[in-house]
Structures are given as structure tokens and as C-alpha cells.
Design an enzyme around this catalytic site. Structure first.
Site, PDB file in Angstrom:
ATOM      1  N   LYS A  54      -3.191   4.244  -8.127  1.00  0.00           N
ATOM      2  CA  LYS A  54      -1.854   3.722  -6.889  1.00  0.00           C
ATOM      3  C   LYS A  54      -2.251   2.077  -5.749  1.00  0.00           C
ATOM      4  O   LYS A  54      -3.797   2.447  -5.031  1.00  0.00           O
ATOM      5  CB  LYS A  54      -1.577   4.836  -6.329  1.00  0.00           C
ATOM      6  CG  LYS A  54      -0.460   4.511  -4.912  1.00  0.00           C
ATOM      7  CD  LYS A  54       0.120   5.576  -3.451  1.00  0.00           C
ATOM      8  CE  LYS A  54       0.818   5.617  -3.376  1.00  0.00           C
ATOM      9  NZ  LYS A  54       1.652   4.140  -2.362  1.00  0.00           N
ATOM     10  N   ARG A  84      11.516  -2.985  -3.938  1.00  0.00           N
ATOM     11  CA  ARG A  84      12.581  -1.809  -4.029  1.00  0.00           C
ATOM     12  C   ARG A  84      13.241  -1.886  -3.616  1.00  0.00           C
ATOM     13  O   ARG A  84      14.049  -0.558  -4.051  1.00  0.00           O
ATOM     14  CB  ARG A  84      11.301  -0.625  -4.100  1.00  0.00           C
ATOM     15  CG  ARG A  84      10.477  -0.801  -2.655  1.00  0.00           C
ATOM     16  CD  ARG A  84       9.578   0.126  -1.961  1.00  0.00           C
ATOM     17  NE  ARG A  84       9.959   1.722  -1.947  1.00  0.00           N
ATOM     18  CZ  ARG A  84       9.634   2.611  -1.747  1.00  0.00           C
ATOM     19  NH1 ARG A  84       8.207   2.480  -1.833  1.00  0.00           N
ATOM     20  NH2 ARG A  84       9.891   3.748  -2.543  1.00  0.00           N
ATOM     21  N   ARG A 126       6.330  -3.365  -4.502  1.00  0.00           N
ATOM     22  CA  ARG A 126       6.875  -3.015  -5.789  1.00  0.00           C
ATOM     23  C   ARG A 126       7.806  -3.701  -6.099  1.00  0.00           C
ATOM     24  O   ARG A 126       8.434  -3.662  -5.505  1.00  0.00           O
ATOM     25  CB  ARG A 126       7.441  -1.287  -5.869  1.00  0.00           C
ATOM     26  CG  ARG A 126       7.942  -0.527  -7.125  1.00  0.00           C
ATOM     27  CD  ARG A 126       8.323   0.563  -6.990  1.00  0.00           C
ATOM     28  NE  ARG A 126       8.930   1.520  -7.932  1.00  0.00           N
ATOM     29  CZ  ARG A 126       8.944   2.962  -8.205  1.00  0.00           C
ATOM     30  NH1 ARG A 126       8.506   3.463  -6.861  1.00  0.00           N
ATOM     31  NH2 ARG A 126       9.086   3.256  -8.928  1.00  0.00           N
TER      32      ARG A 126
HETATM   33  P1  AMP Z   1       4.703   5.961  -0.810  1.00  0.00           P
HETATM   34  O1  AMP Z   1       5.853   4.350  -1.117  1.00  0.00           O
HETATM   35  O2  AMP Z   1       3.424   5.797  -0.577  1.00  0.00           O
HETATM   36  O3  AMP Z   1       5.952   6.170  -1.458  1.00  0.00           O
HETATM   37  O4  AMP Z   1       4.342   5.218  -2.860  1.00  0.00           O
HETATM   38  C1  AMP Z   1       5.008   5.207  -4.077  1.00  0.00           C
HETATM   39  C2  AMP Z   1       4.799   3.453  -4.419  1.00  0.00           C
HETATM   40  O5  AMP Z   1       3.748   3.377  -4.532  1.00  0.00           O
HETATM   41  C3  AMP Z   1       5.745   3.293  -5.197  1.00  0.00           C
HETATM   42  O6  AMP Z   1       7.028   2.776  -4.944  1.00  0.00           O
HETATM   43  C4  AMP Z   1       4.487   1.765  -5.784  1.00  0.00           C
HETATM   44  O7  AMP Z   1       5.435   0.675  -5.012  1.00  0.00           O
HETATM   45  C5  AMP Z   1       3.508   2.252  -5.265  1.00  0.00           C
HETATM   46  N1  AMP Z   1       3.199   1.785  -6.414  1.00  0.00           N
HETATM   47  C6  AMP Z   1       1.527   1.709  -6.385  1.00  0.00           C
HETATM   48  N2  AMP Z   1       1.248   2.404  -7.797  1.00  0.00           N
HETATM   49  C7  AMP Z   1       1.625   3.224  -8.274  1.00  0.00           C
HETATM   50  C8  AMP Z   1       1.750   3.268 -10.046  1.00  0.00           C
HETATM   51  N3  AMP Z   1       0.836   3.410 -10.428  1.00  0.00           N
HETATM   52  N4  AMP Z   1       2.694   3.752  -9.949  1.00  0.00           N
HETATM   53  C9  AMP Z   1       3.157   4.022  -9.588  1.00  0.00           C
HETATM   54  N5  AMP Z   1       4.076   3.547  -8.020  1.00  0.00           N
HETATM   55  C10 AMP Z   1       2.934   2.832  -8.132  1.00  0.00           C
END
Ligand code: AMP
Length: 561
Positions: free
Chosen positions: A256, A276, A261
Site C-alpha cells: 500500500k 480519486r 490515487r
Molecule cells: P485508504 O485511503 O486508507 O482508504 O486506502 C485506500 C487507498 O490506498 C487507495 O485509495 C489508494 O490510493 C491507496 N493504495 C496504495 N497502494 C495501493 C494498491 N496497491 N492497491 C490499491 N490501492 C492502493
């Protein structure tokens, strides 16, 4: 259609809390509209005049709208701001101003829906010197011709908050009901069309021309971004693996990355990048475009990636916050590009050469993605991944990810399709949670929308060694309705000063807050900001001398590195 007729519908919708009644009111409105009108109405009932992917926004801020109301009614801005505070809504203040209008226009023309819609759209086109003045004049022109109620909704449309309780689901159901039936199948047909277009205007057009069957022809398209598929939090790695494994017991784990994004749309020589939230950021990332140009072999595709900034001297990743400076930057982009270069980590593909890939299982999407990227780190690469049926391997992949400074890992179900905009549970994120902090409320803002009479949105302070409090951020979300009411009742008696929609309060109420990370920030006097602070609970058992100290925040910040 006269704008006043639409205002009547708005008022009906605001008055009835019953969803079924709202749906039927909207459905009647939609049914009776001709095609060009319907395309406007489906946006206007949500307080919008642009599609989310149009890369334009209403250019008029609340401050400019206040000036426009003042200009057209002769009521001064201070009085208007007082009313705004009292009413909790600039639209209601505008209505009051029109009722008490000092100046009257004698040659006023009744407003039509078309005029309101196009005039508000037009203000986004004004740029350069004198553009603010032109915006004020244009909006003042509308308000001059408006009745009090019309002015209320013109201003609410500009502010993007209609307060009539109409969400995407209601418009979807009303469209199904107006042009097909209220059956689950028809509602799902509209929802699927919305998932791939993000625009009820396009759907309305298609419903009128081809009926509900015509919707299946709508699909993901280049340069019309869809909402991202969202991940849920994993309870634990073993439980996520149990839920997500495919037929052969395998789960996909990916690093991650902590960045932005991005959906990258490629059509031969032209490429565009969207966030996003579907905002276009192409101009800010010429380096992403050139990496895509050189290393993506497909002619037409929509790929998804995390854009991560790094320090050009050390190669270490920079914080999201530092990278976000590039998003905001409109000038001297080249200079920013060399100060904060980026890597693009690709993790999904949504479309390839005229074909949607949304319904393909993730295993296939990964395979196709692999085949169109000619990896060239640090500029562009596939997200580092592991496909395994071993929980131990997933755990050590996670431990390595965190040890090398990443946020955590994503766990993904290889069998599932891409579901835009929903947290369907095909993906889970695993990351360490920071320990909660006890902080004191130093200021608070009144909420927006439905709860506008409540003080929510508290600024949070930590304790300095000198007995003063230093702010470390502002909470936007996390209250249930009951908690908000409780919070409001505790904060209101502590108000010392009010400025617009914000109040200074005596620092006495302590709350426990969760958050994802601590960042350095010049926005708050502590020099730090909590990322995504969320309300956990009120701490009536603590007084302000017992809250967490600035020193503690500094320590936690250091421990994240
Ligand atoms: P969160 O923002 O904490 O809800 O986590 C989801 C976000 O992680 C996504 O919106 C992406 O921007 C980010 N992200 C980073 N690496 C990845 C990955 N390998 N696959 C999907 N999302 C990722």
C-alpha cells in the site's frame, strides 16, 4: 420551465422526510420534462450544474455570493453574514435579504430553469483580471430577478448544498420509476449505468431515447473517469485471507503506497490523469505523462496507480502532504517536478483498446496490466505484489512493507470484478493504527447542511509546556447524530467569540481522537497536523491539564519515520 415551479418541487422535497413520497415527487418532475430540461434537472436537484468529471467547478465562493446578494438587494455584507450565522445557511439569508430588498428592479424578467443553470455554469468560464467582479455581477443579476424563495435556491445551488434530502440513490430510483418500473432489476440497471458514467444527465438522455434497455449500452469511456473501488479495513491478516482467497486458496497482497490515487486515461497521443475525486491533474504531472508515454505499450487504456513522491537526493518517499503541494501547484510546474519527482505504481486496469475490463476478475486484469507495462523504476513500475495461500507469507510481506517505510499492504480477491465507487469488500487494507490522543477543543465551526445549527468540526489542541494549547488539526467527521448533539451542548456554553461560522471556546472539553498519521504542517501553531482525525469519545473524566502534550506528538511523529 419557470424556476419558480422547480422551487416548489424543492420545497416539497424539503418538507417530506418520506423517501417514497420524495421519489414519486421527483419521478413526476422527471417524467414531464423534455430532454434538454431533464438533463439539467437531474443535476440541479443535487445542487450541481457540472458532471463531476468535467474538470470545472462553480467559480463563485460563498464570500462572492454574499457580495452578489448585497449588490442586488442593497443589504450590507455584515448584516448578511449575521443572518447567515443565525439561519445556518446563506440561501436562507439571501431569501431574507430579497424580502427586505432596499433596491427594486422594475424591469425584472422571471427566472427560468435554463437561465439559472446556464448562468451558474457560465461563471466558471470567467478567468483573469476582473473575473470576480464579473461573477458578482452575474449572480447579482440572477438574484435581482428572483423572488425570495428563488434566491434561496440559487444561492444554495452555488454553495452546492440544497438541503432537500436528495441523494444519488433517490435520483436513481426516481429515474427508474419515471422511465421504467421500480423493480429491483430496473433500479440496478440505472445504478450500473451510473457506476460507469457518473452522470445522471447521460443516463436521462439515454432513457428518453432508448428506454431502460438502452442503458446497457453505456459503458466506461476514455476521459470520463469512474469512482474508485474502495477498500475495507481488515480485521486481521488471517481473517482477510479467509474472506478473500480465490478457488485455489490464494490471496493477492500488494504494497500500500502512500501517495495520490490516480486514474490515467490514455488514447494514443493524448493522456489525462484524474484523482480519486475525479479532479483532473494532468497539467500538474507532466512527468507521469512522459513515463506513461514511454512505458505503456497499449494504445488506448485506463489504468489505475498510486503516484508517490520521493526525495531526489536520498530516493526516500516523501509524505503525502508534501506531494500534495504538486497537486495544488498551477505555476512553475517544471520546478516542482524536479523538487518532488514521482514514481507511478500501477495496480489495476479498467479498460483496454475499446473493451471495458471492469467485469474481468482481478487475476485477468493483473495479467493484462503486466502485459502493457514496460517497467522502468523509479519512474513507473507495477505495484510490488505477492500471490500466495500462506498466511505466514502474507504476514511477513506485511512486516517487510511496514519495515521499509510503507503504509501497509492491500489484500485483494483475485476472482472479483472492479466495482466502481463501492466498498464491496473485494479489497482490504492492513496498516498499523496510531494510538489515540486526548485533545482539547479550542475552536469549533458550525456544521453544514442538515445539522447546520450544531457546532461540530472542532479544532483540536494539545498541551504546551507553557500552559498554552497548540492546535494539531480539525475534525470533520466521526460524530453520530447523538454525539453531535451532546458535543454541541457541551461546547456552546464555552463560546468566547464568534467570527462568521466559527467560534472560539474556552479550552475545557476533552475528546479522544483516532487518526491515521501525524504530519508536519504550517497550518496549525503546533507545527503538526493529524491526518484524518476521527472522534472516538468524549472524555469528561479528563480536564485540559491532563491531555496529550506537544512533546508526545513530536515523539509520535518521530516514531513514524
Ligand atoms: P485508504 O485511503 O486508507 O482508504 O486506502 C485506500 C487507498 O490506498 C487507495 O485509495 C489508494 O490510493 C491507496 N493504495 C496504495 N497502494 C495501493 C494498491 N496497491 N492497491 C490499491 N490501492 C492502493
Amino acid at each position: 420551465m419557470r424556476y419558480t415551479s422547480l422551487v416548489e418541487v424543492y420545497e416539497d422535497l424539503a418538507e417530506t422526510p418520506a423517501t417514497l413520497e420524495k421519489r414519486s415527487r421527483l419521478s413526476i418532475l422527471f417524467e414531464s420534462a423534455d430532454p434538454p430540461l431533464l438533463k439539467m434537472l437531474v443535476r440541479l436537484v443535487r445542487g450541481k450544474v457540472f458532471a463531476p468529471w468535467e474538470s470545472v467547478e462553480i467559480g463563485v465562493s460563498s464570500a462572492l455570493a454574499t457580495k452578489a446578494i448585497a449588490r442586488s438587494t442593497g443589504i450590507d455584507s455584515d448584516t448578511l453574514e449575521g443572518w447567515w450565522r443565525q439561519e445556518g445557511d446563506l440561501g436562507s439569508a439571501a431569501a431574507k435579504a430579497v424580502n427586505k430588498r432596499v433596491q427594486r428592479t422594475f424591469d425584472s424578467k422571471p427566472l427560468t430553469v435554463t437561465r439559472v443553470y446556464h448562468t451558474i455554469r457560465e461563471t466558471a468560464d470567467y478567468t483573469g483580471a476582473g473575473s470576480q467582479q464579473r461573477q458578482i455581477n452575474t449572480i447579482a443579476g440572477l438574484i435581482s430577478d428572483a423572488t425570495a424563495k428563488e434566491a434561496q435556491y440559487v444561492v444554495r445551488t452555488i454553495a452546492g448544498s440544497m438541503r432537500i434530502g436528495v441523494g444519488e440513490g433517490l435520483i436513481r430510483d426516481a429515474l427508474a420509476s419515471a422511465f421504467a418500473t421500480e423493480s429491483q432489476a430496473d433500479i440496478e440497471a440505472v445504478q450500473s449505468a451510473y457506476d460507469v458514467t457518473n452522470d445522471f444527465s447521460i443516463i436521462a438522455d439515454r432513457l428518453i431515447s432508448d428506454g431502460i434497455e438502452g442503458l446497457s449500452a453505456l459503458d466506461i469511456q476514455l476521459f470520463r473517469p469512474v469512482k474508485p473501488m474502495l477498500a475495507q479495513k481488515a480485521e486481521s491478516i488471517p481473517s482477510a485471507h479467509t474472506d478473500l482467497q480465490n478457488g485455489s486458496g490464494q490471496t493477492l497482497a500488494e504494497i500500500k503506497y502512500d501517495g495520490v490515487r490516480a486514474k490515467i486515461h490514455v488514447d494514443g497521443e493524448s493522456q489525462r490523469v484524474f484523482t480519486r475525486r475525479l479532479t483532473e491533474i494532468t497539467a500538474q504531472f507532466p512527468d507521469v505523462i512522459s513515463a506513461v508515454n514511454s512505458h505503456i505499450t497499449a494504445d488506448k487504456c485506463i489504468i489505475e496507480a498510486e503516484i508517490v513522491g520521493y526525495d531526489p537526493d536520498t530516493g526516500d518517499p516523501v509524505t503525502f502532504q508534501k506531494l500534495s503541494r504538486r497537486i495544488k501547484r498551477k505555476h512553475n510546474v517544471a520546478e516542482m517536478t524536479s523538487q518532488i519527482p514521482v514514481s507511478v505504481y500501477l495496480f489495476d486496469i479498467l479498460y483496454l483498446d475499446g473493451q471495458s475490463m471492469l467485469d474481468a476478475p482481478l487475476s485477468r486484469r493483473c495479467h493484462v496490466l503486466e502485459s502493457i507495462v514496460d517497467s522502468s523504476p523509479p519512474d513507473i513500475d507495477r505495484a510490488q505484489s505477492l500471490q500466495t495461500n500462506s498466511v505466514d507469507q502474507l504476514k511477513s510481506f506485511y512486516a517487510d512493507a511496514v519495515a521499509s517505510g510503507h503504509e501497509g499492504i492491500m489484500l485483494k480477491n483475485l476472482d472479483q470484478p472492479y466495482q466502481p465507487g463501492s466498498r464491496v469488500g473485494y479489497q482490504r487494507k492492513v496498516k498499523p493504527m496510531m494510538e489515540p490522543l486526548d485533545l482539547v477543543v479550542t475552536r469549533a465551526k458550525w456544521s453544514e447542511g442538515r445539522k447546520s445549527e450544531y457546532l461540530g468540526r472542532p479544532y483540536l489542541g494539545c498541551r504546551g509546556t507553557d500552559g498554552t494549547f497548540y492546535e494539531v488539526g480539525r475534525m470533520h467527521t466521526g460524530f453520530t447524530d447523538a454525539e453531535l448533539a451532546e458535543f454541541h451542548s457541551q461546547i456552546e456554553p464555552l463560546i468566547t467569540e464568534v467570527d462568521g461560522r466559527e467560534a472560539d471556546v474556552r479550552p475545557e472539553v476533552v475528546i479522544e481522537v483516532e487518526y491515521e498519521e501525524i504530519q508536519q504542517s504550517s497550518k496549525y501553531d503546533s507545527g503538526y497536523a493529524l491526518r484524518f482525525p476521527r472522534f472516538k469519545q468524549l472524555r469528561p473524566d479528563l480536564d485540559a491539564s491532563q491531555i496529550d502534550s506537544l512533546h508526545r506528538i513530536e515523539q509520535l511523529y518521530e516514531s513514524q519515520e
